[in-house]
Enzyme design. Structure first.
Site, PDB file in Angstrom:
ATOM      1  N   GLY A  96       0.822  -1.226   0.000  1.00  0.00           N
ATOM      2  CA  GLY A  96       0.000   0.000   0.000  1.00  0.00           C
ATOM      3  C   GLY A  96       0.847   1.263   0.000  1.00  0.00           C
ATOM      4  N   CYS A 154      -0.949   3.158 -10.673  1.00  0.00           N
ATOM      5  CA  CYS A 154      -1.783   3.708  -9.597  1.00  0.00           C
ATOM      6  C   CYS A 154      -3.177   3.988 -10.130  1.00  0.00           C
ATOM      7  CB  CYS A 154      -1.239   5.045  -9.119  1.00  0.00           C
ATOM      8  SG  CYS A 154       0.473   5.014  -8.716  1.00  0.00           S
ATOM      9  N   ILE A 214       9.073  -4.710 -15.728  1.00  0.00           N
ATOM     10  CA  ILE A 214       7.661  -4.602 -15.400  1.00  0.00           C
ATOM     11  C   ILE A 214       7.470  -4.338 -13.903  1.00  0.00           C
ATOM     12  CG2 ILE A 214       6.892  -6.112 -17.238  1.00  0.00           C
ATOM     13  CD1 ILE A 214       6.558  -8.378 -15.234  1.00  0.00           C
ATOM     14  N   ASN A 215       6.338  -3.727 -13.576  1.00  0.00           N
ATOM     15  CA  ASN A 215       5.914  -3.672 -12.186  1.00  0.00           C
ATOM     16  C   ASN A 215       5.356  -5.055 -11.841  1.00  0.00           C
ATOM     17  OD1 ASN A 215       5.083  -2.653  -9.637  1.00  0.00           O
ATOM     18  ND2 ASN A 215       4.836  -0.629 -10.563  1.00  0.00           N
TER      19      ASN A 215
HETATM   20  C1  LIG Z   1       7.956  -5.147  -1.567  1.00  0.00           C
HETATM   21  C2  LIG Z   1       7.868  -4.474  -2.899  1.00  0.00           C
HETATM   22  C3  LIG Z   1       7.564  -3.111  -2.967  1.00  0.00           C
HETATM   23  C4  LIG Z   1       7.484  -2.476  -4.219  1.00  0.00           C
HETATM   24  N1  LIG Z   1       7.222  -1.132  -4.278  1.00  0.00           N
HETATM   25  C5  LIG Z   1       7.221  -0.494  -5.489  1.00  0.00           C
HETATM   26  C6  LIG Z   1       7.039   0.919  -5.560  1.00  0.00           C
HETATM   27  O1  LIG Z   1       6.909   1.614  -4.547  1.00  0.00           O
HETATM   28  N2  LIG Z   1       7.022   1.492  -6.804  1.00  0.00           N
HETATM   29  C7  LIG Z   1       7.205   0.771  -7.963  1.00  0.00           C
HETATM   30  O2  LIG Z   1       7.198   1.338  -9.064  1.00  0.00           O
HETATM   31  N3  LIG Z   1       7.414  -0.575  -7.906  1.00  0.00           N
HETATM   32  C8  LIG Z   1       7.420  -1.205  -6.707  1.00  0.00           C
HETATM   33  N4  LIG Z   1       7.657  -2.564  -6.648  1.00  0.00           N
HETATM   34  C9  LIG Z   1       7.879  -3.307  -7.897  1.00  0.00           C
HETATM   35  C10 LIG Z   1       9.386  -3.518  -8.185  1.00  0.00           C
HETATM   36  O3  LIG Z   1      10.042  -2.293  -8.382  1.00  0.00           O
HETATM   37  C11 LIG Z   1       9.592  -4.390  -9.432  1.00  0.00           C
HETATM   38  O4  LIG Z   1       9.024  -3.746 -10.544  1.00  0.00           O
HETATM   39  C12 LIG Z   1       8.968  -5.780  -9.316  1.00  0.00           C
HETATM   40  O5  LIG Z   1       9.025  -6.246  -7.988  1.00  0.00           O
HETATM   41  C13 LIG Z   1       9.628  -6.792 -10.221  1.00  0.00           C
HETATM   42  O6  LIG Z   1      11.007  -6.918  -9.918  1.00  0.00           O
HETATM   43  P1  LIG Z   1      11.607  -8.067  -8.932  1.00  0.00           P
HETATM   44  O7  LIG Z   1      11.008  -9.361  -9.363  1.00  0.00           O
HETATM   45  O8  LIG Z   1      13.078  -7.962  -9.091  1.00  0.00           O
HETATM   46  O9  LIG Z   1      11.160  -7.689  -7.535  1.00  0.00           O
HETATM   47  C14 LIG Z   1       7.705  -3.224  -5.394  1.00  0.00           C
HETATM   48  C15 LIG Z   1       8.021  -4.582  -5.311  1.00  0.00           C
HETATM   49  C16 LIG Z   1       8.102  -5.216  -4.091  1.00  0.00           C
HETATM   50  C17 LIG Z   1       8.446  -6.679  -4.044  1.00  0.00           C
END
Ligand SMILES: Cc1cc2nc3c(=O)[nH]c(=O)nc-3n(C[C@H](O)[C@H](O)[C@H](O)COP(=O)(O)O)c2cc1C
Length: 328
Positions: A96, A154, A214-215
């Site tokens: 959140g 968002c 990707i997000n």
């Molecule tokens: C705990 C957590 C918090 C995250 N918070 C954000 C955020 O604040 N803004 C955002 O653009 N992406 C956020 N992400 C997404 C990551 O930046 C990333 O896009 C996504 O986790 C895929 O990469 P990964 O598999 O290396 O974690 C979050 C991911 C995780 C796991």
């Protein structure tokens, strides 16, 4: 009389003892929107928060750049617990967006980030166009902010839609922000769409300087004994190795559809994972979830990338970008 040819025994074998030039190590440096990153491994927004919280366990300076957790206008406490659950090969989170809000970020978080000496990219998240404008205008005027990243995953409270699932909403938002942002503007795309190329192109046409993707992928985990969601926020975002093939595919599609640089992420844990993204067309990569288990993942990745470049005779990581070969 003809000069006599020296015989073997007359030849002096002079050994060259002068120092040999060191074999040059291949370059990991990349440039995106005029920003120079010493290496292409960026801290993805989220898991490392604003850096201060994790500085005792993670060598933040090993990253080529740091992208902050998304900042909102008002402070946010975050969603009810549990906020994170582990799934096979990934994490499902519903944090959140807890953060200190714009004022708190500028007063408390940014001063620490400035001390790192690596490019700082500030991610912002708004619930309306006006909120995004406020965030971009305030953040971009701060010293040492290399770029602003717009998190379009968002919901827009007015449209009742997530900005980044709609190409028109994305275009309108980014073109407005582009005109108000004196530093490079990155756009972080959500994978929860049918065609990522359409949204990627909309962001580029609106003036984005780079794309990050990707997000997380929307998911739901259920506790079958209680027949309740495992997360306090009910649904969450899936990250980690489980999403990597989806992320690589989307990076490939976005990179083919656009000319601006792409920063790829999703499930990177080792150098080969990162290389998949480079080969698919990413100019840099982001690492998020992997830091939870491997705090020194950035330096491990850089070592692995360097040894790949040496092994394949490349002089720079940029030589690998977009080299996917598809035999027809
Ligand atoms: C705990 C957590 C918090 C995250 N918070 C954000 C955020 O604040 N803004 C955002 O653009 N992406 C956020 N992400 C997404 C990551 O930046 C990333 O896009 C996504 O986790 C895929 O990469 P990964 O598999 O290396 O974690 C979050 C991911 C995780 C796991």
């Amino acid at each position: 009389m003809r000069d006599q040819e020296p015989g073997i025994k007359d030849q002096t074998i002079v050994q060259d003892r002068s120092p040999k030039p060191e074999a040059r190590s291949p370059s990991l440096a990349v440039e995106i929107a005029g920003i120079r990153f010493a290496n292409p491994v960026l801290a993805a927004p989220g898991p490392l928060g604003f850096g201060r919280e994790v500085q005792s366990v993670v060598d933040l300076r090993a990253f080529g750049g740091f992208v902050t957790k998304s900042v909102t206008v008002e402070p946010r406490a975050g969603n009810p617990y549990p906020q994170v659950v582990q799934t096979p090969s990934g994490w499902l989170n519903s944090l959140g967006l807890p953060n200190h809000g714009l004022g708190g970020f500028i007063a408390k978080d940014l001063p620490f980030l400035r001390t790192l000496g690596i490019p700082i990219i500030v991610s912002v998240a708004g619930e309306s166009v006006d909120e995004f404008v406020t965030l971009v205008e305030w953040v971009a005027r701060e010293a040492d902010v290399a770029a602003v990243e717009v998190n379009v995953a968002c919901p827009n409270v007015h449209a009742g839609l997530v900005f980044g699932v709609d190409a028109n909403l994305t275009y309108e938002l980014i073109s407005l922000l582009r005109a108000r942002c004196p530093v490079p503007l990155f756009v972080k795309l959500t994978p929860n769409v049918t065609d990522i190329a359409v949204v990627a192109r909309a962001a580029q046409e609106a003036g984005a300087d780079a794309l990050a993707l990707i997000n997380t992928i929307a998911g739901l985990a259920i506790d079958v004994e209680r027949r309740q969601p495992k997360l306090g926020g009910v649904t969450g975002g899936l990250s980690g190795p489980a999403i990597r093939p989806v992320a690589v595919r989307m990076v490939w599609e976005a990179a083919r559809a656009c000319t601006i640089p792409v920063i790829g992420m999703g499930g990177i844990t080792g150098a080969d994972d990162a290389l998949e993204f480079f080969i698919a067309g990413a100019r840099a990569v982001g690492v998020g979830s992997a830091v939870i288990d491997t705090p020194n993942v950035a330096s491990q990745l850089c070592e692995g990338l360097t040894s790949y470049l040496v092994r394949h005779g490349f002089s720079s990581i940029t030589d690998v970008v977009g080299t996917l070969e598809i035999s027809s």
